[in-house]
Scaffold this motif. Structure first.
Motif, PDB file in Angstrom:
ATOM      1  N   PHE A 195      11.285  54.680  77.736  1.00 52.12           N
ATOM      2  CA  PHE A 195      10.473  54.071  76.767  1.00 52.12           C
ATOM      3  C   PHE A 195       9.869  55.776  76.932  1.00 52.12           C
ATOM      4  CE2 PHE A 195      10.357  50.045  78.789  1.00 52.12           C
ATOM      5  CZ  PHE A 195      11.162  49.887  77.330  1.00 52.12           C
ATOM      6  N   ALA A 196      10.393  56.680  76.723  1.00 51.25           N
ATOM      7  CA  ALA A 196      10.510  57.899  75.742  1.00 51.25           C
ATOM      8  C   ALA A 196       9.428  58.145  74.871  1.00 51.25           C
ATOM      9  CB  ALA A 196      11.167  59.688  76.331  1.00 51.25           C
ATOM     10  N   GLY A 197       8.155  58.183  74.847  1.00 48.43           N
ATOM     11  CA  GLY A 197       7.462  59.180  73.579  1.00 48.43           C
ATOM     12  C   GLY A 197       6.443  57.822  73.254  1.00 48.43           C
ATOM     13  N   TYR A 198       7.111  56.364  73.901  1.00 45.82           N
ATOM     14  CA  TYR A 198       5.841  54.977  74.049  1.00 45.82           C
ATOM     15  C   TYR A 198       4.547  54.921  74.810  1.00 45.82           C
ATOM     16  CZ  TYR A 198      10.077  51.644  72.856  1.00 45.82           C
ATOM     17  OH  TYR A 198      11.974  51.827  71.793  1.00 45.82           O
ATOM     18  N   TRP A 199       3.579  54.304  74.530  1.00 44.02           N
ATOM     19  CA  TRP A 199       2.458  53.779  75.081  1.00 44.02           C
ATOM     20  C   TRP A 199       2.732  53.132  75.857  1.00 44.02           C
ATOM     21  CZ3 TRP A 199      -1.127  56.964  73.575  1.00 44.02           C
ATOM     22  CH2 TRP A 199      -1.531  57.651  72.438  1.00 44.02           C
ATOM     23  N   ASP A 200       1.872  53.288  76.917  1.00 44.28           N
ATOM     24  CA  ASP A 200       2.023  52.375  78.117  1.00 44.28           C
ATOM     25  C   ASP A 200       0.624  52.211  78.872  1.00 44.28           C
ATOM     26  OD1 ASP A 200       2.795  51.265  80.086  1.00 44.28           O
ATOM     27  OD2 ASP A 200       4.354  52.151  81.245  1.00 44.28           O
ATOM     28  N   ALA A 201       0.850  51.888  79.780  1.00 43.69           N
ATOM     29  CA  ALA A 201      -0.829  51.657  81.180  1.00 43.69           C
ATOM     30  C   ALA A 201      -1.209  53.221  80.970  1.00 43.69           C
ATOM     31  CB  ALA A 201       0.074  51.025  82.729  1.00 43.69           C
ATOM     32  N   ALA A 202      -2.102  53.661  81.239  1.00 40.50           N
ATOM     33  CA  ALA A 202      -2.745  55.143  82.128  1.00 40.50           C
ATOM     34  C   ALA A 202      -2.115  55.540  82.794  1.00 40.50           C
ATOM     35  CB  ALA A 202      -4.538  54.453  82.193  1.00 40.50           C
ATOM     36  N   ALA A 203      -1.349  54.685  83.717  1.00 39.50           N
ATOM     37  CA  ALA A 203      -0.876  55.503  84.553  1.00 39.50           C
ATOM     38  C   ALA A 203       0.252  54.719  84.905  1.00 39.50           C
ATOM     39  CB  ALA A 203      -2.012  56.228  85.895  1.00 39.50           C
ATOM     40  N   ALA A 204       1.752  54.943  85.697  1.00 33.73           N
ATOM     41  CA  ALA A 204       2.741  54.142  86.773  1.00 33.73           C
ATOM     42  C   ALA A 204       3.351  55.092  86.548  1.00 33.73           C
ATOM     43  CB  ALA A 204       2.286  53.613  85.593  1.00 33.73           C
ATOM     44  N   GLY A 205       4.353  54.754  87.959  1.00 31.98           N
ATOM     45  CA  GLY A 205       4.931  55.529  88.942  1.00 31.98           C
ATOM     46  C   GLY A 205       5.564  54.532  89.948  1.00 31.98           C
TER      47      GLY A 205
ATOM     48  N   ASP B   5       5.969  50.774  68.991  1.00 32.49           N
ATOM     49  CA  ASP B   5       5.630  52.172  69.610  1.00 32.49           C
ATOM     50  C   ASP B   5       4.597  52.283  70.916  1.00 32.49           C
ATOM     51  OD1 ASP B   5       5.419  53.576  67.057  1.00 32.49           O
ATOM     52  OD2 ASP B   5       3.938  52.288  66.441  1.00 32.49           O
ATOM     53  N   VAL B   6       5.028  50.831  71.315  1.00 30.37           N
ATOM     54  CA  VAL B   6       4.038  50.312  73.069  1.00 30.37           C
ATOM     55  C   VAL B   6       5.084  49.714  72.980  1.00 30.37           C
ATOM     56  CG1 VAL B   6       2.275  49.561  73.736  1.00 30.37           C
ATOM     57  CG2 VAL B   6       2.129  50.144  71.541  1.00 30.37           C
ATOM     58  N   VAL B   7       5.048  49.954  74.756  1.00 26.42           N
ATOM     59  CA  VAL B   7       6.312  49.513  75.541  1.00 26.42           C
ATOM     60  C   VAL B   7       6.072  48.055  75.703  1.00 26.42           C
ATOM     61  CG1 VAL B   7       6.221  49.041  78.465  1.00 26.42           C
ATOM     62  CG2 VAL B   7       5.924  51.428  77.458  1.00 26.42           C
ATOM     63  N   PRO B   8       7.115  47.166  75.412  1.00 23.78           N
ATOM     64  CA  PRO B   8       7.259  45.597  75.470  1.00 23.78           C
ATOM     65  C   PRO B   8       6.838  44.761  75.997  1.00 23.78           C
ATOM     66  CG  PRO B   8       9.331  46.722  75.643  1.00 23.78           C
ATOM     67  CD  PRO B   8       8.402  47.575  75.301  1.00 23.78           C
ATOM     68  N   TYR B   9       5.889  44.898  76.289  1.00 21.87           N
ATOM     69  CA  TYR B   9       4.428  43.633  77.023  1.00 21.87           C
ATOM     70  C   TYR B   9       4.752  42.895  76.643  1.00 21.87           C
ATOM     71  CZ  TYR B   9       4.357  47.737  80.664  1.00 21.87           C
ATOM     72  OH  TYR B   9       4.298  49.307  81.678  1.00 21.87           O
ATOM     73  N   SER B  10       4.522  41.694  77.253  1.00 20.96           N
ATOM     74  CA  SER B  10       4.256  40.302  76.677  1.00 20.96           C
ATOM     75  C   SER B  10       2.897  40.319  76.295  1.00 20.96           C
ATOM     76  CB  SER B  10       4.656  39.203  77.555  1.00 20.96           C
ATOM     77  OG  SER B  10       3.734  38.729  78.756  1.00 20.96           O
ATOM     78  N   ALA B  11       2.497  39.130  75.094  1.00 24.95           N
ATOM     79  CA  ALA B  11       0.704  38.830  75.263  1.00 24.95           C
ATOM     80  C   ALA B  11       0.127  38.220  76.220  1.00 24.95           C
ATOM     81  CB  ALA B  11       0.544  38.563  73.549  1.00 24.95           C
ATOM     82  N   ALA B  12       0.715  37.533  76.754  1.00 22.67           N
ATOM     83  CA  ALA B  12      -0.202  37.277  78.701  1.00 22.67           C
ATOM     84  C   ALA B  12       0.289  38.158  79.482  1.00 22.67           C
ATOM     85  CB  ALA B  12       1.267  35.846  78.285  1.00 22.67           C
ATOM     86  N   ARG B  13       0.748  38.800  79.897  1.00 23.99           N
ATOM     87  CA  ARG B  13       0.857  39.728  80.378  1.00 23.99           C
ATOM     88  C   ARG B  13       0.027  40.507  79.853  1.00 23.99           C
ATOM     89  NH1 ARG B  13       4.631  44.287  83.108  1.00 23.99           N
ATOM     90  NH2 ARG B  13       3.047  45.457  84.205  1.00 23.99           N
ATOM     91  N   LEU B  14      -0.353  41.358  78.643  1.00 24.78           N
ATOM     92  CA  LEU B  14      -1.650  42.060  78.322  1.00 24.78           C
ATOM     93  C   LEU B  14      -2.960  41.663  78.845  1.00 24.78           C
ATOM     94  CD1 LEU B  14       0.318  43.782  74.996  1.00 24.78           C
ATOM     95  CD2 LEU B  14      -0.781  45.195  77.611  1.00 24.78           C
ATOM     96  N   GLY B  15      -2.692  40.446  78.227  1.00 26.39           N
ATOM     97  CA  GLY B  15      -4.055  39.556  77.744  1.00 26.39           C
ATOM     98  C   GLY B  15      -4.105  39.020  79.764  1.00 26.39           C
ATOM     99  N   ARG B  16      -3.461  39.207  81.192  1.00 32.86           N
ATOM    100  CA  ARG B  16      -3.984  39.250  82.176  1.00 32.86           C
ATOM    101  C   ARG B  16      -4.253  40.079  82.922  1.00 32.86           C
ATOM    102  NH1 ARG B  16       1.112  36.133  82.175  1.00 32.86           N
ATOM    103  NH2 ARG B  16       2.175  37.658  83.390  1.00 32.86           N
ATOM    104  N   MET B  17      -3.799  41.320  82.187  1.00 36.38           N
ATOM    105  CA  MET B  17      -3.856  42.552  82.527  1.00 36.38           C
ATOM    106  C   MET B  17      -5.540  43.859  82.565  1.00 36.38           C
ATOM    107  SD  MET B  17      -1.871  43.473  84.342  1.00 36.38           S
ATOM    108  CE  MET B  17      -1.608  41.519  85.144  1.00 36.38           C
TER     109      MET B  17
END
Length: 210
Positions: free
Chosen positions: A63-73, A191-203
């Motif tokens: 996912f180079a260049g994609y928008w993602d969670a603020a910090a992850a690793g 442009d965004v890492v493809p998380y589902s709407a359901a997962r984003l809603g939970r997060m």
């Protein structure tokens, strides 16, 4: 296959998410598709109305260049949760107490990439409430090429396919020498890492509209 930090030692998990006590290199884990663990931190602003995302460096192997969670690793072999939270300081230059993070649960993610990498992860997800402007962040330009704060609700609607674009309320690009440059950012689903709407809603603490 080119990988970031191929010698990093990670713990192998079974398909149910139980630790096996066995350490393997990141390169071997991604080659064979072993389940492993990652730390994810979502930063929320203004009582959750905004979420801060990072734009991943173009040098990333996924996912180079994609928008993602603020910090992850990756969660290294033998690390505690507090130790795995080092990702926040390493990627964003923020010094925060682990006690300020709220645990949101574990999520599964399994993907195969065109470069041959097989990434099967259990994401241990935390949320940090932090209203600080992006100008106070000190991101590592080797990891992060941009930061932006998006309306949380709109980001969920984007993932659900009900919006075509979302504009950031605040955004900065990160230069190679670490300087932050204010910019305007508008993203689409691609442009965004493809998380589902359901997962984003939970997060993000957002209910999914029907």
């Amino acid at each position: 296959m080119q990988q970031n930090d191929p010698s990093e030692l990670l713990e192998v998990f079974d398909v149910r998410g139980a630790p096996t006590g066995r350490a393997r290199s990141r390169a071997a884990i991604h080659l064979d598709g072993d389940w492993h663990q990652a730390f994810h931190c979502w930063i929320l602003r203004h009582d959750g109305r905004e979420v801060v995302l990072q734009r991943r460096s173009l040098a990333k192997d996924t996912f180079a260049g994609y928008w993602d969670a603020a910090a992850a690793g990756h969660w290294r072999f033998g690390e505690s949760a507090a130790e795995a939270a080092r990702e926040i300081a390493e990627e964003l230059g923020l010094d925060v107490s682990f006690s300020s993070l709220a645990y949101r649960g574990r999520e599964r993610a399994s993907r195969r990439f065109a470069n041959g990498l097989i990434d099967r992860e259990f994401h241990q997800v935390y949320v940090l409430a932090l209203n600080a402007p992006l100008s106070t962040y000190r991101p590592d330009p080797a990891e992060v090429m941009g930061l932006a704060a998006f309306p949380s609700r709109a980001l969920v609607e984007l993932a659900a396919g009900r919006l075509e674009h979302v504009a950031a309320a605040e955004a900065v690009s990160v230069t190679q020498d670490g300087r932050l440059v204010s910019e305007q950012v508008v993203v689409g689903r691609q442009d965004v890492v493809p998380y589902s709407a359901a997962r984003l809603g939970r997060m993000l603490g957002q209910r999914i509209s029907r």
